[in-house]
Design a protein around this motif. Structure first.
Motif, short mmCIF file in Angstrom:
data_model
loop_
_atom_site.label_atom_id
_atom_site.label_comp_id
_atom_site.label_asym_id
_atom_site.label_seq_id
_atom_site.Cartn_x
_atom_site.Cartn_y
_atom_site.Cartn_z
N LYS A 46 71.40 29.47 59.87
CA LYS A 46 72.75 29.00 59.54
C LYS A 46 72.72 28.04 58.36
CE LYS A 46 74.54 29.74 64.11
NZ LYS A 46 75.26 29.26 65.27
N ASN A 47 73.83 27.95 57.65
CA ASN A 47 73.94 27.01 56.54
C ASN A 47 73.55 25.60 56.99
OD1 ASN A 47 74.96 28.87 54.64
ND2 ASN A 47 77.01 28.67 55.49
N GLY A 48 72.77 24.90 56.18
CA GLY A 48 72.41 23.52 56.46
C GLY A 48 71.31 23.34 57.49
N THR A 49 70.65 24.44 57.91
CA THR A 49 69.56 24.34 58.89
C THR A 49 68.30 24.98 58.32
OG1 THR A 49 69.99 26.46 59.99
CG2 THR A 49 71.24 24.54 60.78
N THR A 50 67.17 24.75 58.99
CA THR A 50 65.90 25.33 58.56
C THR A 50 65.31 26.29 59.58
OG1 THR A 50 64.70 23.46 59.50
CG2 THR A 50 65.32 23.29 57.17
N THR A 51 65.89 26.34 60.78
CA THR A 51 65.34 27.14 61.87
C THR A 51 66.05 28.49 61.98
OG1 THR A 51 64.85 25.10 63.05
CG2 THR A 51 64.83 27.12 64.34
N PHE A 52 65.25 29.54 62.15
CA PHE A 52 65.80 30.88 62.34
C PHE A 52 65.95 31.16 63.83
CE2 PHE A 52 64.20 31.16 58.07
CZ PHE A 52 65.05 32.06 57.44
N MET A 53 66.92 32.01 64.16
CA MET A 53 67.20 32.36 65.56
C MET A 53 67.87 33.72 65.60
SD MET A 53 70.43 29.75 66.03
CE MET A 53 69.40 28.39 65.53
N GLN A 54 68.07 34.24 66.80
CA GLN A 54 68.79 35.49 66.95
C GLN A 54 70.26 35.25 66.64
OE1 GLN A 54 65.88 35.17 68.73
NE2 GLN A 54 65.31 36.96 67.56
N PRO A 55 70.94 36.26 66.09
CA PRO A 55 72.36 36.12 65.83
C PRO A 55 73.15 35.97 67.13
CG PRO A 55 71.54 38.25 65.06
CD PRO A 55 70.40 37.54 65.67
N GLY A 56 74.31 35.36 67.02
CA GLY A 56 75.19 35.15 68.16
C GLY A 56 75.97 33.87 68.00
N GLY A 57 76.56 33.41 69.09
CA GLY A 57 77.33 32.18 69.01
C GLY A 57 78.08 31.91 70.30
N LYS A 58 78.94 30.92 70.22
CA LYS A 58 79.68 30.45 71.40
C LYS A 58 80.88 31.35 71.69
CE LYS A 58 78.33 25.79 70.20
NZ LYS A 58 78.62 24.80 69.19
N PRO A 59 81.08 31.68 72.98
CA PRO A 59 82.26 32.47 73.34
C PRO A 59 83.54 31.67 73.13
CG PRO A 59 80.69 32.35 75.18
CD PRO A 59 80.22 31.42 74.12
N GLU A 60 84.60 32.37 72.76
CA GLU A 60 85.92 31.76 72.66
C GLU A 60 86.58 31.83 74.04
OE1 GLU A 60 87.92 33.79 69.46
OE2 GLU A 60 86.66 32.80 67.96
N PRO A 61 87.60 31.01 74.29
CA PRO A 61 88.26 31.03 75.61
C PRO A 61 88.71 32.44 75.99
CG PRO A 61 89.04 29.17 74.32
CD PRO A 61 88.18 30.00 73.40
N GLY A 62 88.38 32.84 77.23
CA GLY A 62 88.78 34.14 77.74
C GLY A 62 87.89 35.30 77.32
N GLU A 63 86.88 35.03 76.52
CA GLU A 63 86.00 36.06 76.00
C GLU A 63 84.76 36.19 76.89
OE1 GLU A 63 85.24 36.87 71.33
OE2 GLU A 63 84.34 35.05 72.07
N SER A 64 84.35 37.40 77.22
CA SER A 64 83.11 37.60 77.97
C SER A 64 81.93 37.36 77.03
CB SER A 64 83.04 39.02 78.53
OG SER A 64 82.78 39.95 77.49
N ALA A 65 80.75 37.21 77.63
CA ALA A 65 79.53 37.01 76.83
C ALA A 65 79.31 38.19 75.88
CB ALA A 65 78.33 36.81 77.75
N ALA A 66 79.50 39.41 76.38
CA ALA A 66 79.30 40.59 75.54
C ALA A 66 80.34 40.67 74.43
CB ALA A 66 79.33 41.85 76.39
N GLU A 67 81.59 40.34 74.74
CA GLU A 67 82.64 40.34 73.72
C GLU A 67 82.34 39.31 72.64
OE1 GLU A 67 86.39 41.68 76.58
OE2 GLU A 67 85.92 39.56 76.32
N ALA A 68 81.83 38.15 73.03
CA ALA A 68 81.44 37.12 72.05
C ALA A 68 80.33 37.64 71.15
CB ALA A 68 81.01 35.84 72.76
N ALA A 69 79.34 38.32 71.74
CA ALA A 69 78.23 38.86 70.95
C ALA A 69 78.73 39.87 69.92
CB ALA A 69 77.20 39.50 71.88
N VAL A 70 79.61 40.76 70.34
CA VAL A 70 80.16 41.77 69.42
C VAL A 70 80.93 41.09 68.28
CG1 VAL A 70 81.89 43.61 69.24
CG2 VAL A 70 80.22 43.63 71.11
N ARG A 71 81.77 40.12 68.61
CA ARG A 71 82.56 39.41 67.58
C ARG A 71 81.64 38.66 66.61
NH1 ARG A 71 83.48 34.41 67.39
NH2 ARG A 71 83.19 34.04 69.62
N GLU A 72 80.66 37.94 67.16
CA GLU A 72 79.76 37.16 66.31
C GLU A 72 78.94 38.05 65.38
OE1 GLU A 72 79.39 33.93 65.79
OE2 GLU A 72 80.60 33.07 67.39
#
Length: 132
Positions: A24-50
């Motif tokens: 991510k911008n401003g960081t040095t560490t790499f990770m798997q893509p993804g992010g925080k779910p929005e209200p009412g969003e399932s974990a899988a829906e958040a993954a697809v959106r991210e």
């Protein structure tokens, strides 16, 4: 108790067995893509959106393979634990490019030397590259 950050994370691999990691911008560490779910969003829906927002990957929820819920030290929030609903996805790397808050996306192998998040090194990448 350590503060927790709930996220969806996707272990993306290609036909050659490489894994996709992002920084991510401003960081040095790499990770798997993804992010925080929005209200009412399932974990899988958040993954697809991210994946769409961060990398332009367009998939449906049913293309994700669940890998369970995992915990690790947060890479970019000292003193926090990340709680990740993890998924796996195998795709063709063509057309994937960093967007939104992603500064860099890399396809890595077990020999790639980049700084990786604890969730990546302790949980997700060992699923992609099990030790013999």
């Amino acid at each position: 108790m350590t503060p927790e950050i709930l996220v969806s994370a996707v272990l993306i691999t290609d036909a050659d067995g490489r894994a996709l990691v992002v920084r991510k911008n401003g960081t040095t560490t790499f990770m798997q893509p993804g992010g925080k779910p929005e209200p009412g969003e399932s974990a899988a829906e958040a993954a697809v959106r991210e994946l769409n927002e961060e990398l332009g990957i367009e998939i449906s929820v049913d293309q994700l393979r669940p890998l369970g819920r995992h915990r690790a030290a947060a890479a970019n929030e000292p003193g926090h634990t990340v709680v990740a609903d993890a998924f796996a996805l195998t795709i063709d790397p063509a057309g994937i490019a960093p967007r939104a808050e992603i500064a860099e996306a890399l396809w890595i192998t077990p020999d790639t030397d980049v700084p990786l998040a604890p969730l990546s090194t302790e949980v997700l990448l060992p699923l992609a590259w099990p030790r013999a």
